[in-house]
Design a protein around this motif. Structure first.
Motif, PDB file in Angstrom:
ATOM      1  N   CYS A  19      70.169  36.361  65.113  1.00  0.00           N
ATOM      2  CA  CYS A  19      71.305  37.220  64.776  1.00  0.00           C
ATOM      3  C   CYS A  19      72.159  36.592  63.686  1.00  0.00           C
ATOM      4  CB  CYS A  19      72.143  37.538  66.004  1.00  0.00           C
ATOM      5  SG  CYS A  19      73.217  36.192  66.552  1.00  0.00           S
ATOM      6  N   LYS A  36      71.169  47.228  73.980  1.00  0.00           N
ATOM      7  CA  LYS A  36      72.553  47.658  74.197  1.00  0.00           C
ATOM      8  C   LYS A  36      73.462  46.460  74.450  1.00  0.00           C
ATOM      9  CE  LYS A  36      75.394  50.713  77.082  1.00  0.00           C
ATOM     10  NZ  LYS A  36      75.395  51.676  78.217  1.00  0.00           N
ATOM     11  N   ASN A  39      74.077  44.581  71.188  1.00  0.00           N
ATOM     12  CA  ASN A  39      75.014  45.361  70.380  1.00  0.00           C
ATOM     13  C   ASN A  39      76.448  45.163  70.864  1.00  0.00           C
ATOM     14  OD1 ASN A  39      76.449  48.355  70.476  1.00  0.00           O
ATOM     15  ND2 ASN A  39      75.642  47.822  68.466  1.00  0.00           N
ATOM     16  N   GLU A  40      76.615  45.133  72.185  1.00  0.00           N
ATOM     17  CA  GLU A  40      77.940  45.011  72.774  1.00  0.00           C
ATOM     18  C   GLU A  40      78.491  43.592  72.649  1.00  0.00           C
ATOM     19  OE1 GLU A  40      80.034  45.349  77.201  1.00  0.00           O
ATOM     20  OE2 GLU A  40      78.006  46.115  76.874  1.00  0.00           O
ATOM     21  N   ASP A  43      78.468  42.501  68.743  1.00  0.00           N
ATOM     22  CA  ASP A  43      79.083  43.478  67.839  1.00  0.00           C
ATOM     23  C   ASP A  43      78.285  43.598  66.545  1.00  0.00           C
ATOM     24  OD1 ASP A  43      80.851  45.354  66.864  1.00  0.00           O
ATOM     25  OD2 ASP A  43      82.347  43.873  66.201  1.00  0.00           O
ATOM     26  N   ASP A  45      74.571  45.621  64.625  1.00  0.00           N
ATOM     27  CA  ASP A  45      73.462  46.557  64.689  1.00  0.00           C
ATOM     28  C   ASP A  45      72.210  45.773  65.090  1.00  0.00           C
ATOM     29  OD1 ASP A  45      75.004  48.755  63.832  1.00  0.00           O
ATOM     30  OD2 ASP A  45      74.725  48.171  61.736  1.00  0.00           O
ATOM     31  N   VAL A  46      71.378  46.374  65.919  1.00  0.00           N
ATOM     32  CA  VAL A  46      70.171  45.709  66.405  1.00  0.00           C
ATOM     33  C   VAL A  46      68.942  46.395  65.813  1.00  0.00           C
ATOM     34  CG1 VAL A  46      68.872  44.966  68.421  1.00  0.00           C
ATOM     35  CG2 VAL A  46      71.366  45.106  68.536  1.00  0.00           C
TER      36      VAL A  46
END
Length: 216
Positions: A19, A36, A39-40, A43, A45-46
């Motif tokens: 990342c 998800k 992403n959370e 913060d 985009d995956v």
């Protein structure tokens, strides 16, 4: 908030994914709940892909806000059409994620990387690049995790290496482990300046050290 997860039912999430401040790259087949969570927590985009057919995306790639490094002649079908700059690094050391420790301001790399590879890395990621080891380990990307806020490193780092890291990154450095005692912290943590996740076997004490190192 539980910040531990697996990819492919495996806690070595740094082997399978990577990342930056803006994106997380995971292999095809990563569960929707994991996507998800990334992403959370981070913060970002995956994106899902394979690197030349391999699922070990985290071992083969790494990057920062300027771009993503991959081995030469790589195919990344899931990233076609994305706005992530992808740069191929020449040479025989193909595991970019294992061999490079980088944030948005600096990079430490395997001493065996060629001058040509280092020039490509520096230009692609817009950072100064330095050769070095961590705890005598040349695969510095597995021996540490770096964000724009701090570093978590292998507990057996020596004083010379620590001083070198402080000089290169100019950030706080903490030692720690992941996944119930693993010293190769890069294999078990995904992090940026906004958050982190660790492999599912990481203990509460280890999570505390990770948070102290990378979030404070």
């Amino acid at each position: 908030m539980i910040r531990t997860l697996n990819i492919y039912d495996n806690p070595v999430i740094g082997v399978f994914a990577t990342c930056t401040e803006n994106a997380a790259i995971v292999p095809y087949g990563t569960g929707e709940n994991i996507v998800k969570s990334l992403n959370e927590y981070l913060d970002v985009d995956v994106f899902s892909t394979l690197i030349s057919g391999s699922v070990v995306v985290g071992s083969l790639s790494c990057g920062n806000s300027s771009g993503l490094l991959v081995p030469r002649q790589s195919s990344l079908p899931g990233l076609i059409g994305s706005d992530i700059p992808i740069v191929e690094v020449p040479g025989n050391l193909t595991a970019m994620g294992n061999n490079i420790l980088v944030n948005d301001s600096a990079a430490l790399v395997n001493p065996e990387l060629t001058d040509g590879a280092i020039e490509v890395i520096s230009r692609a990621l817009n950072v100064d690049v330095h050769r070095g080891t961590i705890a005598g380990v040349k695969t510095v990307g597995m021996a540490a995790v770096a964000t724009n806020r701090g570093l978590l490193v292998h507990p057996r780092i020596n004083q010379h290496e620590l001083a070198r890291l402080e000089d290169v990154f100019n950030l706080p450095i903490e030692v720690g482990t992941v996944n119930y005692g693993s010293q190769v912290v890069g294999s078990g943590v995904l992090a940026n300046s906004k958050g982190y996740v660790a492999g599912s076997e990481t203990t509460g004490h280890e999570l505390g050290r990770i948070e102290d190192a990378l979030m404070n």
